[in-house]
Design a protein around this motif. Structure first.
Motif, PDB file in Angstrom:
ATOM      1  N   ARG A  77      73.621  41.703  22.657  1.00 19.10           N
ATOM      2  CA  ARG A  77      72.687  40.721  23.210  1.00 19.10           C
ATOM      3  C   ARG A  77      71.237  41.192  23.056  1.00 19.10           C
ATOM      4  NH1 ARG A  77      77.141  40.015  27.125  1.00 19.10           N
ATOM      5  NH2 ARG A  77      77.934  37.903  26.806  1.00 19.10           N
ATOM      6  N   TYR A  78      71.018  42.483  23.279  1.00 18.28           N
ATOM      7  CA  TYR A  78      69.658  42.995  23.082  1.00 18.28           C
ATOM      8  C   TYR A  78      69.237  42.888  21.614  1.00 18.28           C
ATOM      9  CZ  TYR A  78      68.578  44.888  27.716  1.00 18.28           C
ATOM     10  OH  TYR A  78      68.255  45.019  29.045  1.00 18.28           O
ATOM     11  N   LEU A  79      70.166  43.184  20.700  1.00 22.04           N
ATOM     12  CA  LEU A  79      69.850  43.069  19.276  1.00 22.04           C
ATOM     13  C   LEU A  79      69.538  41.624  18.909  1.00 22.04           C
ATOM     14  CD1 LEU A  79      72.530  45.465  17.727  1.00 22.04           C
ATOM     15  CD2 LEU A  79      70.055  45.790  17.702  1.00 22.04           C
ATOM     16  N   ALA A  80      70.328  40.673  19.453  1.00 21.90           N
ATOM     17  CA  ALA A  80      70.076  39.258  19.176  1.00 21.90           C
ATOM     18  C   ALA A  80      68.724  38.837  19.735  1.00 21.90           C
ATOM     19  CB  ALA A  80      71.197  38.400  19.765  1.00 21.90           C
ATOM     20  N   ALA A  81      68.369  39.340  20.919  1.00 19.29           N
ATOM     21  CA  ALA A  81      67.061  39.021  21.498  1.00 19.29           C
ATOM     22  C   ALA A  81      65.944  39.575  20.623  1.00 19.29           C
ATOM     23  CB  ALA A  81      66.965  39.593  22.911  1.00 19.29           C
ATOM     24  N   TYR A  82      66.127  40.777  20.130  1.00 19.60           N
ATOM     25  CA  TYR A  82      65.124  41.414  19.287  1.00 19.60           C
ATOM     26  C   TYR A  82      64.927  40.657  17.975  1.00 19.60           C
ATOM     27  CZ  TYR A  82      62.943  45.146  16.493  1.00 19.60           C
ATOM     28  OH  TYR A  82      62.113  45.884  15.688  1.00 19.60           O
ATOM     29  N   LEU A  83      66.030  40.135  17.419  1.00 23.61           N
ATOM     30  CA  LEU A  83      65.969  39.454  16.125  1.00 23.61           C
ATOM     31  C   LEU A  83      65.672  37.955  16.252  1.00 23.61           C
ATOM     32  CD1 LEU A  83      69.012  41.208  14.407  1.00 23.61           C
ATOM     33  CD2 LEU A  83      66.604  41.487  13.795  1.00 23.61           C
ATOM     34  N   SER A  84      65.710  37.416  17.467  1.00 26.45           N
ATOM     35  CA  SER A  84      65.564  35.961  17.631  1.00 26.45           C
ATOM     36  C   SER A  84      64.225  35.447  17.139  1.00 26.45           C
ATOM     37  CB  SER A  84      65.770  35.577  19.107  1.00 26.45           C
ATOM     38  OG  SER A  84      64.786  36.199  19.922  1.00 26.45           O
ATOM     39  N   GLU A  85      63.206  36.309  17.130  1.00 25.01           N
ATOM     40  CA  GLU A  85      61.898  35.887  16.648  1.00 25.01           C
ATOM     41  C   GLU A  85      61.773  36.028  15.131  1.00 25.01           C
ATOM     42  OE1 GLU A  85      58.981  38.086  18.783  1.00 25.01           O
ATOM     43  OE2 GLU A  85      59.518  37.240  20.748  1.00 25.01           O
ATOM     44  N   ARG A  86      62.852  36.456  14.476  1.00 23.64           N
ATOM     45  CA  ARG A  86      62.794  36.664  13.020  1.00 23.64           C
ATOM     46  C   ARG A  86      63.815  35.772  12.306  1.00 23.64           C
ATOM     47  NH1 ARG A  86      62.982  43.125  12.519  1.00 23.64           N
ATOM     48  NH2 ARG A  86      62.476  42.659  10.329  1.00 23.64           N
ATOM     49  N   VAL A  87      64.211  34.695  12.978  1.00 26.44           N
ATOM     50  CA  VAL A  87      65.117  33.739  12.330  1.00 26.44           C
ATOM     51  C   VAL A  87      64.443  33.189  11.084  1.00 26.44           C
ATOM     52  CG1 VAL A  87      66.232  31.483  12.570  1.00 26.44           C
ATOM     53  CG2 VAL A  87      66.332  33.128  14.450  1.00 26.44           C
ATOM     54  N   GLY A  88      65.187  33.130   9.975  1.00 26.19           N
ATOM     55  CA  GLY A  88      64.633  32.699   8.698  1.00 26.19           C
ATOM     56  C   GLY A  88      64.264  33.849   7.791  1.00 26.19           C
ATOM     57  N   ASN A  89      64.151  35.071   8.344  1.00 29.79           N
ATOM     58  CA  ASN A  89      63.822  36.238   7.526  1.00 29.79           C
ATOM     59  C   ASN A  89      65.038  36.704   6.738  1.00 29.79           C
ATOM     60  OD1 ASN A  89      61.431  36.002   8.861  1.00 29.79           O
ATOM     61  ND2 ASN A  89      61.328  38.136   9.544  1.00 29.79           N
ATOM     62  N   GLU A  90      64.770  37.431   5.659  1.00 28.53           N
ATOM     63  CA  GLU A  90      65.842  37.979   4.839  1.00 28.53           C
ATOM     64  C   GLU A  90      66.033  39.465   5.156  1.00 28.53           C
ATOM     65  OE1 GLU A  90      65.124  37.172   0.719  1.00 28.53           O
ATOM     66  OE2 GLU A  90      64.814  35.012   1.051  1.00 28.53           O
ATOM     67  N   PHE A  91      67.296  39.907   5.105  1.00 32.01           N
ATOM     68  CA  PHE A  91      67.623  41.288   5.445  1.00 32.01           C
ATOM     69  C   PHE A  91      68.654  41.839   4.456  1.00 32.01           C
ATOM     70  CE2 PHE A  91      66.435  39.182   9.367  1.00 32.01           C
ATOM     71  CZ  PHE A  91      65.596  40.096   9.993  1.00 32.01           C
ATOM     72  N   PRO A  92      68.516  43.100   4.068  1.00 29.88           N
ATOM     73  CA  PRO A  92      69.583  43.744   3.298  1.00 29.88           C
ATOM     74  C   PRO A  92      70.666  44.249   4.235  1.00 29.88           C
ATOM     75  CG  PRO A  92      67.752  45.258   3.552  1.00 29.88           C
ATOM     76  CD  PRO A  92      67.334  43.968   4.214  1.00 29.88           C
ATOM     77  N   GLY A  93      71.878  44.304   3.747  1.00 27.34           N
ATOM     78  CA  GLY A  93      72.991  44.800   4.557  1.00 27.34           C
ATOM     79  C   GLY A  93      74.194  45.076   3.697  1.00 27.34           C
ATOM     80  N   ARG A  94      75.303  45.296   4.354  1.00 24.87           N
ATOM     81  CA  ARG A  94      76.551  45.589   3.653  1.00 24.87           C
ATOM     82  C   ARG A  94      77.697  44.891   4.359  1.00 24.87           C
ATOM     83  NH1 ARG A  94      77.562  49.476  -0.061  1.00 24.87           N
ATOM     84  NH2 ARG A  94      75.675  50.668   0.413  1.00 24.87           N
ATOM     85  N   ILE A  95      78.624  44.340   3.577  1.00 23.54           N
ATOM     86  CA  ILE A  95      79.793  43.680   4.179  1.00 23.54           C
ATOM     87  C   ILE A  95      80.626  44.730   4.904  1.00 23.54           C
ATOM     88  CG2 ILE A  95      81.907  42.386   3.735  1.00 23.54           C
ATOM     89  CD1 ILE A  95      80.536  41.149   1.305  1.00 23.54           C
ATOM     90  N   SER A  96      80.824  44.528   6.194  1.00 28.20           N
ATOM     91  CA  SER A  96      81.556  45.503   7.005  1.00 28.20           C
ATOM     92  C   SER A  96      82.920  44.996   7.450  1.00 28.20           C
ATOM     93  CB  SER A  96      80.734  45.875   8.243  1.00 28.20           C
ATOM     94  OG  SER A  96      80.444  44.717   9.022  1.00 28.20           O
ATOM     95  N   GLY A  97      83.190  43.691   7.238  1.00 28.09           N
ATOM     96  CA  GLY A  97      84.486  43.142   7.628  1.00 28.09           C
ATOM     97  C   GLY A  97      84.721  41.815   6.933  1.00 28.09           C
ATOM     98  N   VAL A  98      85.992  41.549   6.644  1.00 32.87           N
ATOM     99  CA  VAL A  98      86.366  40.299   5.982  1.00 32.87           C
ATOM    100  C   VAL A  98      87.509  39.671   6.768  1.00 32.87           C
ATOM    101  CG1 VAL A  98      87.189  39.233   3.845  1.00 32.87           C
ATOM    102  CG2 VAL A  98      85.715  41.247   3.727  1.00 32.87           C
TER     103      VAL A  98
END
Length: 753
Positions: free
Chosen positions: A616-637
């Motif tokens: 929830r804290y991470l979602a709050a932190y990222l909520s102001e960056r909706v629309g931004n692009e981020f690099p990552g890695r697939i961690s689950g399928v």
């Protein structure tokens, strides 16, 4: 049949006939009569002792298997609308997945209901059993947390759980005066409706859900963590007085120090080391670990003891701690504050130059901590930049501690415990509770020093109680299941690494895999996947060893302020050495199995609450960056989409399968991939991706992502509009055939190698 069947024949019969597994059923099946039944009883007891069978009442079943008829609790529907259930009988490290299959016309049941179900074992599915209803047993009112939305006729509650989109109706007289937008705790009101929305009543108003410090409050209520001490417990704690020296060994002259995080409020362990002057142990060290004597204050059967057992452990959030013990104990009487005499149970351990433990001695003592130090200042002192406090302690205290650690590090390298390297992220909050940043926690040798001292003390405690033949709670960590190892092997192979088959698994094999990945793009992924392949550790009166630490005997002894298991071990030591009347009581011993199961569950409850709060804290932190692009890695399928771990924050987000394109995607559970029916696009664990943050919901902790590129390549073909159906006629068959061909090709390629 007069001949007693072989053990294999008996096991085969029970596996094929789980409903006919009493001794008389087995005897009847094999024609055993008269005195021959005694031999059958002996064979069954041997199978039970060897761990092949478990006895339940008068019946036998395969070890680890569920009985054909058992009590189940229905869980919330998954994203596909399927109802799963969990068994309420027995203890499981990883409870088997049970799919509930209702029959047409049956009485309606739903999440939270308890049922008596008939189980059928299945193979080749993502669940181990399928359950049919025998009868509904009933349940207490279902609890939920949600946002209250006022309406003209009462209102509705929108649940905050991830993946739960079903609203609840609230009648005008059941709103509890809740205001629109408030976070509320509610419970089911009245019977379930087969049609329409379920009904609820508000039982508690929890305030503004967007308030910064509401995040941990949500987790506390959602997971049922007790966060207020009863008045009786607080009064009992306030009446306590500091412990006298009495018959304790006086160790106040030894220069013990505590080393903790800079913001620690309690200090439950202290240490001291010096070179061993025994000529028979050249280059050896004497290591002391002293642990707060919580058992002196929290006695068996007291109100504080009952509350501590109910809580099981402390729970830690970025903005608060829900302690196991009242502050009068945790931050005062049981905390080893600098310059204050405090009661402890201490262990003196002698190790050789290579860190091997030669001997140990436990004592109930009194110490005075010379200093309360932080990891940062101790490490700075060791690195040549001591502050004024550490400069005075460098030669007598700090340098000998690091010398002892160097020896323990040599022993650790020889033992090869699982060496995971997982960067831990710390949520940094402002004074008003807003997320300021997500920072990586620094790890120093000072951290590892304390960890190795504590591990050795825990080993000594387990060995001491085994020697004394006293009951205790072991910390158990069993080796990974074959299924989890196979999943890890698939990820390793997909990443270009190998984990050999056909050998008895040791931690050194996993360390070899992690070493292969070190420094590559797959480093963090292999560490995370290896962690996920591990069984969860738990507490038990029986000793099954600790796989991850590569230790045969291990118990938790070093944190009785925050773990009830450690308090049990302290009491066992007091009983074993005859140090007083506050040792392990007959009631403690009788309830040991039940206590082990309970505190294992409270530990998992706290872990889930802490994880949800972080999300929830991470979602709050990222909520102001909706629309931004981020690099990552697939961690689950999964069959409903992809989970991606973002590089910057470590947050996990979901790419719903409906956003991947217009084609049908086939899910292959064995290879952990999704394959497109038209383009052949294959998406699997470990692949680098670029995503766009589509949605961040702080109240649930949910992140929704959109896939932009895979391995720096744009997606083939067009993308489907969000929310539109993706399947094409015949797409599933095409994708399945393509996936099968690819899998066969991969298997042939492996065999040729």
């Amino acid at each position: 049949m007069s001949q007693i069947p072989t053990k294999d024949q008996i096991l085969a019969w029970i596996a094929e006939n789980p409903a006919l597994s009493a001794k008389r059923d087995i005897a009847k099946a094999f024609g055993i009569k008269g005195a021959a039944r005694i031999d059958l009883k002996r064979v069954l007891k041997e199978l039970e002792a060897e761990g092949h069978l478990q006895k339940r009442g008068k019946t036998f079943r395969e070890a680890g298997a569920l009985p054909p008829v058992t009590v189940l609790e229905l869980l919330d529907p998954d994203r596909d609308g399927d109802l799963f259930a969990k068994p309420l009988e027995g203890r499981f490290e990883d409870a088997p997945r049970i799919l509930f299959l209702p029959r047409p016309g049956e009485a309606a049941v739903g999440p939270g209901d308890r049922i008596l179900g008939r189980l059928t074992k299945v193979e080749g599915q993502d669940h181990a059993y399928e359950a049919r209803l025998i009868r509904r047993i009933g349940t207490g009112p279902r609890k939920l947390l949600g946002i209250f939305r006022a309406g003209s006729e009462g209102g509705r509650i929108v649940p905050i759980d991830k993946g739960s989109d079903k609203e609840w109706m609230v009648a005008p007289d059941l709103t509890g005066n809740a205001k629109d937008g408030e976070l509320v705790e509610a419970e089911q009101a009245g019977p379930k409706n087969r049609l329409g929305l379920p009904r609820a009543r508000v039982v508690q108003r929890l305030g503004d859900p967007s308030a910064p410090r509401a995040v941990s409050l949500i987790a506390i209520h959602q997971h049922g963590i007790p966060d207020e001490f009863p008045a009786e417990v607080l009064a009992e704690a306030e009446r306590l007085k500091p412990a006298p020296l009495a018959k304790r060994e006086d160790l106040r002259a030894l220069p013990f120090v505590t080393i903790d995080p800079s913001d620690a409020r309690d200090h439950d362990d202290a240490c001291y080391a010096h070179p061993d002057d025994d000529p028979a142990n050249p280059g050896g060290h004497v290591l002391w670990v002293a642990i707060a004597d919580v058992a002196h204050y929290v006695t068996p059967g007291s109100a504080t003891d009952r509350e501590a057992r109910a809580r099981g452990n402390s729970t830690y959030f970025p903005d608060r701690v829900v302690p196991m013990l009242p502050e009068r104990l945790s931050a005062d009487l049981c905390s080893l504050h600098e310059g204050v005499a405090r009661p402890v149970i201490a262990v003196r351990m002698v190790v050789d130059a290579e860190g091997g433990k030669r001997s140990h001695r436990f004592t109930r003592a009194m110490i005075t901590s010379r200093a309360s130090l932080s990891y940062e200042e101790v490490q700075a002192a060791q690195d040549g930049a001591p502050n004024d406090r550490c400069a005075a302690l460098l030669d007598e205290v700090i340098a000998p501690l690091y010398a002892g650690y160097a020896a323990l590090k040599t022993a650790r390298a020889a033992r090869q415990p699982l060496d995971l390297d997982l960067p831990e992220r710390k949520i940094v909050l402002s004074d008003d509770g807003e997320v300021v940043s997500i920072a990586l926690k620094e790890r120093f040798d000072a951290h590892r020093l304390i960890e190795e001292f504590m591990v050795l003390a825990n080993v000594a405690a387990a060995e001491e109680l085994i020697r004394l033949r006293r009951p205790l709670l072991f910390r158990v960590h069993e080796e990974p299941s074959l299924e989890k190892l196979d999943a890890l092997r698939e990820v390793a192979q997909a990443s270009g690494f190998t984990l050999a088959k056909g050998q008895v698994l040791h931690t050194r094999h996993l360390n070899r895999l992690l070493a292969q990945a070190e420094g590559t793009d797959f480093d963090e992924l292999l560490n995370i996947t290896t962690l996920r392949s591990m069984q969860q550790a738990y507490y038990a009166p029986e000793n099954f060893g600790h796989f991850g630490l590569a230790l045969r005997n291990y118990a938790h002894f070093t944190s009785p302020i925050r773990r009830y298991s450690d308090l049990i071990v302290h009491r066992a030591l007091i009983l074993g050495h005859g140090w007083g009347k506050d040792g392990l009581s007959p009631q403690d011993i009788e309830a040991l199995e039940e206590t082990a199961q309970h505190i294992s569950e409270t530990e998992r409850r706290s872990m889930a609450a802490e994880r949800d709060t972080t999300d929830r804290y991470l979602a709050a932190y990222l909520s102001e960056r909706v629309g931004n692009e981020f690099p990552g890695r697939i961690s689950g399928v999964t069959r409903f989409g992809l989970f991606v771990k973002l590089d910057e924050t470590g947050a996990d987000g979901l790419i719903p399968i409906r956003t991947l394109g217009r084609e049908f995607f086939h899910f292959d559970a064995a290879s952990q991939t999704l394959m497109g029916s038209e383009t052949g696009l294959t998406l699997g664990v470990g692949q680098r991706v670029t995503v766009r943050l589509a949605e961040a919901v702080p109240v649930t902790g949910g992140l929704m992502l959109e896939l932009l590129s895979v391995d720096d390549k744009a997606l083939p073909g067009g993308r489907a509009p969000r929310g539109k159906p993706l399947g094409r006629k015949g797409g599933a068959a095409k994708a399945k055939a393509r996936a099968k061909a690819t899998k066969e090709k991969r298997n042939v390629s492996r065999k040729r190698k």
